[in-house]
Design a protein around this motif. Sequence first.
Motif, PDB file in Angstrom:
ATOM      1  N   SER A  35       0.864  -1.174   0.000  1.00  0.00           N
ATOM      2  CA  SER A  35       0.000   0.000   0.000  1.00  0.00           C
ATOM      3  C   SER A  35       0.902   1.225   0.000  1.00  0.00           C
ATOM      4  O   SER A  35       2.107   1.102   0.242  1.00  0.00           O
ATOM      5  N   SER A  42      -1.414  -4.856   2.980  1.00  0.00           N
ATOM      6  CA  SER A  42      -2.461  -4.219   2.184  1.00  0.00           C
ATOM      7  C   SER A  42      -3.782  -4.293   2.938  1.00  0.00           C
ATOM      8  O   SER A  42      -3.876  -4.923   3.988  1.00  0.00           O
ATOM      9  N   GLU A  82     -13.024   4.966  -2.645  1.00  0.00           N
ATOM     10  CA  GLU A  82     -13.525   5.504  -3.905  1.00  0.00           C
ATOM     11  C   GLU A  82     -13.869   4.328  -4.816  1.00  0.00           C
ATOM     12  O   GLU A  82     -13.870   3.178  -4.372  1.00  0.00           O
ATOM     13  N   ASP A  84     -12.983   2.614  -8.710  1.00  0.00           N
ATOM     14  CA  ASP A  84     -12.196   2.612  -9.938  1.00  0.00           C
ATOM     15  C   ASP A  84     -13.086   2.094 -11.066  1.00  0.00           C
ATOM     16  O   ASP A  84     -13.384   0.893 -11.119  1.00  0.00           O
ATOM     17  N   LEU A  87     -11.359  -0.680 -13.385  1.00  0.00           N
ATOM     18  CA  LEU A  87     -11.263  -2.017 -12.811  1.00  0.00           C
ATOM     19  C   LEU A  87     -12.591  -2.531 -12.262  1.00  0.00           C
ATOM     20  O   LEU A  87     -12.706  -3.696 -11.897  1.00  0.00           O
ATOM     21  N   GLU A  89     -14.078  -1.826  -9.365  1.00  0.00           N
ATOM     22  CA  GLU A  89     -13.916  -2.250  -7.971  1.00  0.00           C
ATOM     23  C   GLU A  89     -13.534  -1.048  -7.107  1.00  0.00           C
ATOM     24  O   GLU A  89     -13.088  -0.021  -7.626  1.00  0.00           O
ATOM     25  N   LYS A  91     -11.386   1.358  -4.697  1.00  0.00           N
ATOM     26  CA  LYS A  91      -9.968   1.664  -4.524  1.00  0.00           C
ATOM     27  C   LYS A  91      -9.836   2.452  -3.231  1.00  0.00           C
ATOM     28  O   LYS A  91     -10.762   3.165  -2.817  1.00  0.00           O
ATOM     29  N   TYR A  92      -8.704   2.285  -2.592  1.00  0.00           N
ATOM     30  CA  TYR A  92      -8.482   2.877  -1.275  1.00  0.00           C
ATOM     31  C   TYR A  92      -7.454   3.975  -1.367  1.00  0.00           C
ATOM     32  O   TYR A  92      -6.368   3.788  -1.930  1.00  0.00           O
ATOM     33  N   GLU A  93      -7.808   5.128  -0.814  1.00  0.00           N
ATOM     34  CA  GLU A  93      -6.899   6.256  -0.750  1.00  0.00           C
ATOM     35  C   GLU A  93      -6.728   6.631   0.706  1.00  0.00           C
ATOM     36  O   GLU A  93      -7.668   6.520   1.508  1.00  0.00           O
TER      37      GLU A  93
END
Length: 96
Positions: A35, A42, A82, A84, A87, A89, A91-93
């Motif tokens: 990450s 992760s 959020e 994506d 993809l 799927e 997504k992690y921010e």
Amino acid sequence: MKIHLSDRAKQWFKEEMDVEKGDYIKFYVRYGGSSPLHDSFSLGVTKEEPITVGEEVEVDGITYFVEEKDLWFFDGHDLHVEFDETLDEPKYEYKK
């Protein structure tokens, strides 16, 4: 540490993980992957009830949470979930 979810991410959890009011979504640390915050760790996600909540947010009757034992992973950052579109799927921010 706070948890933020986009509308599209919330919809994905409802559709793909079959969550409904009263359910729990757990974000947890897993060994493997990487990450922006830690090599070799992760973020995973599962549908299960909490043991010791470290942080949570309830949206539309669904509780999204991180266990207390996993708070170290975020290193003072908020989790922004959020979506994506490429993809298809979440997504992690991680934002301070």
